[in-house]
Design an enzyme around this catalytic site. Structure first.
Site, PDB file in Angstrom:
ATOM      1  N   PRO A   2      44.846  26.336 -15.154  1.00 12.00           N
ATOM      2  CA  PRO A   2      45.601  25.736 -14.042  1.00 12.00           C
ATOM      3  C   PRO A   2      45.210  26.383 -12.709  1.00 12.00           C
ATOM      4  CG  PRO A   2      47.061  26.409 -15.832  1.00 12.00           C
ATOM      5  CD  PRO A   2      45.698  26.981 -16.131  1.00 12.00           C
ATOM      6  N   GLU A   3      44.835  25.560 -11.746  1.00 14.56           N
ATOM      7  CA  GLU A   3      44.493  26.051 -10.412  1.00 14.56           C
ATOM      8  C   GLU A   3      45.685  25.813  -9.479  1.00 14.56           C
ATOM      9  OE1 GLU A   3      41.959  27.722  -9.558  1.00 14.56           O
ATOM     10  OE2 GLU A   3      40.523  27.448 -11.180  1.00 14.56           O
ATOM     11  N   HIS A  91      54.195  28.134 -29.920  1.00 15.44           N
ATOM     12  CA  HIS A  91      53.754  28.809 -28.701  1.00 15.44           C
ATOM     13  C   HIS A  91      54.802  28.777 -27.587  1.00 15.44           C
ATOM     14  CE1 HIS A  91      49.922  29.134 -30.658  1.00 15.44           C
ATOM     15  NE2 HIS A  91      49.844  27.829 -30.789  1.00 15.44           N
ATOM     16  N   ARG A 115      47.485  30.701 -25.515  1.00 10.71           N
ATOM     17  CA  ARG A 115      46.533  31.820 -25.440  1.00 10.71           C
ATOM     18  C   ARG A 115      47.147  33.096 -24.883  1.00 10.71           C
ATOM     19  NH1 ARG A 115      40.971  29.622 -23.067  1.00 10.71           N
ATOM     20  NH2 ARG A 115      40.367  31.720 -23.687  1.00 10.71           N
ATOM     21  N   ARG A 156      29.831  40.863   6.545  1.00  9.82           N
ATOM     22  CA  ARG A 156      29.966  40.807   5.079  1.00  9.82           C
ATOM     23  C   ARG A 156      28.734  40.137   4.492  1.00  9.82           C
ATOM     24  NH1 ARG A 156      35.476  41.006   3.429  1.00  9.82           N
ATOM     25  NH2 ARG A 156      34.712  40.604   1.341  1.00  9.82           N
TER      26      ARG A 156
END
Ligand code: ZN
Length: 275
Positions: A2-3, A91, A115, A156
Site C-alpha cells: 500500500p502506497e 490473519h 505477512r 546533493r
C-alpha cells in the site's frame, strides 16, 4: 505494498465510521506484528472517544484524548469496518471494538495482515512519535513545493529519484509514483539531485501532487479492490507511462523504455523524453 494513495483512501473510508465513537474494547490476537504492540493500546484505549483519524506519511493515527493508536499497513495490511459478528480469519490480528450509541458493542475496526510487516504503535497525547518526528512535508500540502526540493537538494549527488523517495525530503512518494512523476516532469531519474534546476523542481513537485491526487481520487471509487498481486493499484497500473514497461515503446515518442536498478529498486525511464 500500500502506497500513500491507498493509505489515504483507507483513511477516508474508515474515518466516518470511527469519529465520535467510543471504544468498547481492544482485542489483540497476537502480542506483536512487525514490532511488539505497546500495552497502552489495550490498557488506555477502551472507554476513550475517537476524535479523528489522521494520516501522516503512510501511518494512520486514531486520535483520542489520552493518545493515539498508530497503524502502518506494511506490505499486506488492511483495515476494514465490520459488523460485530463478522467471522474471524487466521490473519485478523487486531479488533478495535466500537460502542453503539445505546452502549452496546457495535462495529469493529479490524486489522488484517497476512505477512505481518504492519505495525500498531502508541503515541502519547501531546507527543510526536519518534518515527514521525523526522519526516519531511506531506506532498499534498503547501509545505511541499518545488522550492523546498530545490533548496534541500543543493550539493546533493544522490540520484534525483532516490532524493524524491527519501522521507526526509517529502513523505509517501513510493517507487511507482517517483518513476511516473519524473517521466511527467521530463527528468532523468539517474541525474544528480543537486544538478536539477529550480524550474524543473517546480514542475516535478506539481507532477507529484497531480499524480498522487489523481490516484487518491480513483482509489476512492474502487475502495474494495484497489490492490493487484503486483502491489500496484489496479486502476493505476493500466495507465502507467514508464513503470514496469522496460523495452516497450514510450507512449510519447516510441523510444523503448529503459530500466536500471537505483537503490535496490527498479527504475524506468524514457531516454529521449527525460534528460
Ligand atoms: Zn519518450
Amino acid at each position: 505494498m500500500p502506497e500513500l494513495p491507498e493509505v489515504e483512501t483507507t483513511r477516508r473510508g474508515i474515518e466516518p465510521h470511527l469519529a465520535g465513537r467510543r471504544i468498547a474494547t481492544v482485542i489483540l490476537r497476537r502480542a506483536d506484528l512487525r514490532w511488539p504492540i505497546p500495552r497502552e493500546v489495550s490498557e488506555l484505549l477502551p472507554g476513550q472517544v475517537i476524535d479523528s483519524v489522521e494520516r501522516r506519511a503512510k501511518y494512520l493515527l486514531i486520535h483520542t484524548g489520552v493518545g493515539s493508536a498508530m497503524l502502518h499497513l506494511g506490505m499486506s495490511g488492511m483495515l476494514r469496518v465490520l459488523p460485530p459478528d463478522a467471522l474471524i480469519g487466521k490473519h485478523d490480528h487486531v479488533d478495535i471494538v466500537l460502542e453503539n450509541t445505546n452502549g452496546q458493542r457495535g462495529r469493529v475496526l479490524r486489522f488484517t495482515d497476512p505477512r505481518r510487516f504492519g505495525s500498531l504503535l502508541w503515541q502519547p497525547f501531546g507527543e510526536v512519535h519518534p518515527l514521525l518526528a523526522a519526516l519531511g512535508p506531506e506532498p499534498l500540502t503547501d509545505a511541499f513545493a518545488g522550492d523546498t526540493l530545490w533548496h534541500a537538494s543543493r550539493r546533493r549527488s544522490a540520484a534525483v529519484k532516490l532524493f524524491l523517495m527519501d522521507n526526509a525530503n517529502v513523505v509517501g512518494v513510493g517507487n511507482i509514483y517517483a518513476s511516473e512523476a519524473l517521466f511527467a516532469a521530463g527528468i532523468d531519474p539517474r541525474r544528480a539531485a543537486g544538478s536539477v534546476s529550480r524550474v524543473r523542481y517546480a514542475k516535478l513537485a506539481a507532477e507529484v501532487k497531480r499524480i498522487l491526487a489523481w490516484a487518491i481520487e480513483r482509489g476512492g471509487t474502487t475502495l474494495r479492490d484497489f490492490l493487484n498481486p503486483d502491489g500496484a493499484p489496479g486502476y493505476f497500473f493500466r495507465e502507467l507511462n514508464v513503470y514496469g514497461r522496460a523495452g516497450e515503446p514510450c507512449k510519447v515518442c516510441s523510444t523503448p523504455i529503459k530500466q536500471v536498478v537505483l537503490g535496490q529498486r527498479s527504475t524506468f525511464w524514457c531516454p529521449n523524453c527525460q534528460k
